[in-house]
Design a protein around this motif. Sequence first.
Motif, PDB file in Angstrom:
ATOM      1  N   ILE A   9      61.392  38.723  -8.102  1.00 25.87           N
ATOM      2  CA  ILE A   9      61.872  39.614  -9.153  1.00 25.87           C
ATOM      3  C   ILE A   9      62.608  38.543 -10.269  1.00 25.87           C
ATOM      4  O   ILE A   9      63.317  37.695  -9.935  1.00 25.87           O
ATOM      5  CB  ILE A   9      63.049  40.401  -8.647  1.00 25.87           C
ATOM      6  N   ASP A  10      62.151  38.975 -11.261  1.00 21.21           N
ATOM      7  CA  ASP A  10      62.770  38.291 -12.437  1.00 21.21           C
ATOM      8  C   ASP A  10      63.806  38.720 -13.558  1.00 21.21           C
ATOM      9  O   ASP A  10      63.304  39.800 -14.216  1.00 21.21           O
ATOM     10  CB  ASP A  10      61.570  37.581 -13.590  1.00 21.21           C
ATOM     11  N   LEU A 233      58.067  25.473 -12.635  1.00 20.07           N
ATOM     12  CA  LEU A 233      57.156  25.467 -11.270  1.00 20.07           C
ATOM     13  C   LEU A 233      55.890  26.045 -11.306  1.00 20.07           C
ATOM     14  O   LEU A 233      54.776  25.716 -11.151  1.00 20.07           O
ATOM     15  CB  LEU A 233      58.130  25.854 -10.156  1.00 20.07           C
ATOM     16  N   ALA A 234      56.196  27.553 -11.881  1.00 16.95           N
ATOM     17  CA  ALA A 234      54.617  28.124 -12.099  1.00 16.95           C
ATOM     18  C   ALA A 234      53.655  27.456 -12.861  1.00 16.95           C
ATOM     19  O   ALA A 234      52.537  27.514 -12.499  1.00 16.95           O
ATOM     20  CB  ALA A 234      55.128  29.550 -12.723  1.00 16.95           C
ATOM     21  N   GLY A 391      55.391  33.467 -21.415  1.00 18.02           N
ATOM     22  CA  GLY A 391      56.239  34.336 -21.887  1.00 18.02           C
ATOM     23  C   GLY A 391      55.459  35.276 -22.893  1.00 18.02           C
ATOM     24  O   GLY A 391      54.401  35.005 -23.244  1.00 18.02           O
ATOM     25  N   GLY A 392      56.052  36.434 -23.121  1.00 24.75           N
ATOM     26  CA  GLY A 392      55.682  37.582 -23.810  1.00 24.75           C
ATOM     27  C   GLY A 392      55.120  37.341 -25.283  1.00 24.75           C
ATOM     28  O   GLY A 392      53.809  37.835 -25.518  1.00 24.75           O
ATOM     29  N   ASP A 418      53.909  36.395 -16.867  1.00 26.02           N
ATOM     30  CA  ASP A 418      54.948  36.399 -15.898  1.00 26.02           C
ATOM     31  C   ASP A 418      55.215  35.314 -14.942  1.00 26.02           C
ATOM     32  O   ASP A 418      55.327  35.368 -13.814  1.00 26.02           O
ATOM     33  CB  ASP A 418      54.765  37.711 -14.991  1.00 26.02           C
ATOM     34  N   ALA A 419      55.271  34.161 -15.675  1.00 25.49           N
ATOM     35  CA  ALA A 419      55.458  32.865 -15.160  1.00 25.49           C
ATOM     36  C   ALA A 419      56.705  32.683 -14.240  1.00 25.49           C
ATOM     37  O   ALA A 419      56.718  32.065 -13.296  1.00 25.49           O
ATOM     38  CB  ALA A 419      55.395  31.596 -16.209  1.00 25.49           C
ATOM     39  N   THR A 420      57.776  33.436 -14.703  1.00 27.30           N
ATOM     40  CA  THR A 420      58.889  33.126 -14.085  1.00 27.30           C
ATOM     41  C   THR A 420      58.962  33.795 -12.669  1.00 27.30           C
ATOM     42  O   THR A 420      59.322  33.263 -11.829  1.00 27.30           O
ATOM     43  CB  THR A 420      60.048  33.721 -14.949  1.00 27.30           C
TER      44      THR A 420
END
Length: 495
Positions: A9-10, A233-234, A391-392, A418-420
């Motif tokens: 969940i981000d 990290l991703a 990011g978007g 959706d890297a986060t």
Amino acid sequence: MTSANILAIDQGTSGTKALVVCPERGVIGSGEAAVRPRYGSGGLVEQDPGELLRSVLDAGREAVAAAGEPVAAVGLANQGETVLAWDPATGEALTDAIVWQDRRAQSVCDELAGEAGRLARLSGLPLDPYFAAPKMAWLRRHLTREGVVTTSDSWLVHRLTGAFVTDASTASRTMLLDLDGTEWSPEALEIFGLGGERLPDVVDAAGVFGETDAFGASVPLTGLLVDQQAALLAQGCVEEGSAKCTYGTGAFLLANAGPRPVRSSAGLAACVAWRFAGRPAYCLDGQVYTVASAVRWLTDLGVIGGAEDLDRLGGSVPDSGGVTFVPAFAGLAAPSWRGDVRASVSGLGLDTTPAHVVRALCDGIAAQVVELAGAMASDLGRPLTSLRVDGGLTRSKVLMQTQADLLQLPVEVYASPDATALGVAAAARMGLDPGLTAAGATVRGAPSAVYEPRAGAGEAADRLGAYAAAVRALLLTKDGANTAGPAKDETEENL
């Protein structure tokens, strides 16, 4: 255990994204819920805590339902510097959430200006309302003395599990963490007048932090990270010197600084990247406050129809037509740290079109990232050789090509927007399997696109020079106004 599904969940500024991630099949379910910050005079940016919690629950449940499979653990990424007061006995919020963009704590920073050097040595951070501690002190002075005051992650974790914790990366964004020891600093707490506060336990990014049945069967919460470090990290930036930039509400350039903290001499923030098994890794961090929020501002004015117009309009003209856009709607962050400066658009003519303004905005965003990259190279002692991005807004070909042109380096776009969420999924997987390493928990894969510079070095220097001149003009105007008399209302845009 490493093959188990993770609910990642981000919880972000403008919404919450949830993914169910399988290590073999990738993302097998997703959910999303919007969050709309409220903006007001005096630099106010707030969110309804109930809306934040509902967005986490709704997005998480939607993702689990879409996957149609159970999850073994949950990971939660958070906004970082957003704070609120809440009742630890009931979990009820006592105030609205004061968002990281909020500037009302400038008065606290002004009072503590003489302590800026000591705070930087303790925490690694410059004294600015962007960080959590000034907001916490302001909240205690102006809103309530009741309950506890923490970053938003601690409240969300408590509502999900009953635990009272924050991870070391989020704690390092407060100005209250001893950067070397990664524990709360009594000295910093006293400086901010927060010495008597009850603070959450500082934990690793991976572990077992409690159980939640909010998304179905009871499962452990095993991953906690601040959003930008989760993206780091991703992106697989586990080696010293590797860097990424996330383009969301703001833009955030982070570089892995290794196992020892590097205090910046170039105006960057030094903080914890993550702490696994009690061993911290550090990073340098530079911020651009308004990126997608600047796009939203243009949209709300009716200049463009939405983010898709960055390419539709921006791609219809060869350049900005002499327009220069400094998108400092919430001030200039690193390395200037001038929260009092506001946005400007200059060089307008009768032939200026919305397309030229779009191109100027892309130049303005990219120029700020170039400035951050230069500061980072100075602190690390070597230049960046490429830039990994996520990011978007990385979907915009015009913005990404502009970034490559002005940076004069290849820009590698992460395969997922959706890297986060994927980064905190990796941390949660490490929480389930303590034998798993950070490198082993992340699978970066090939970039979805690579943008090579098309503009020559001379052209890039000219465009960067025009932006720098516009910033200097803003600073001179603001400093002159401060010298001559009372400053204008800080919510004004200099347009």
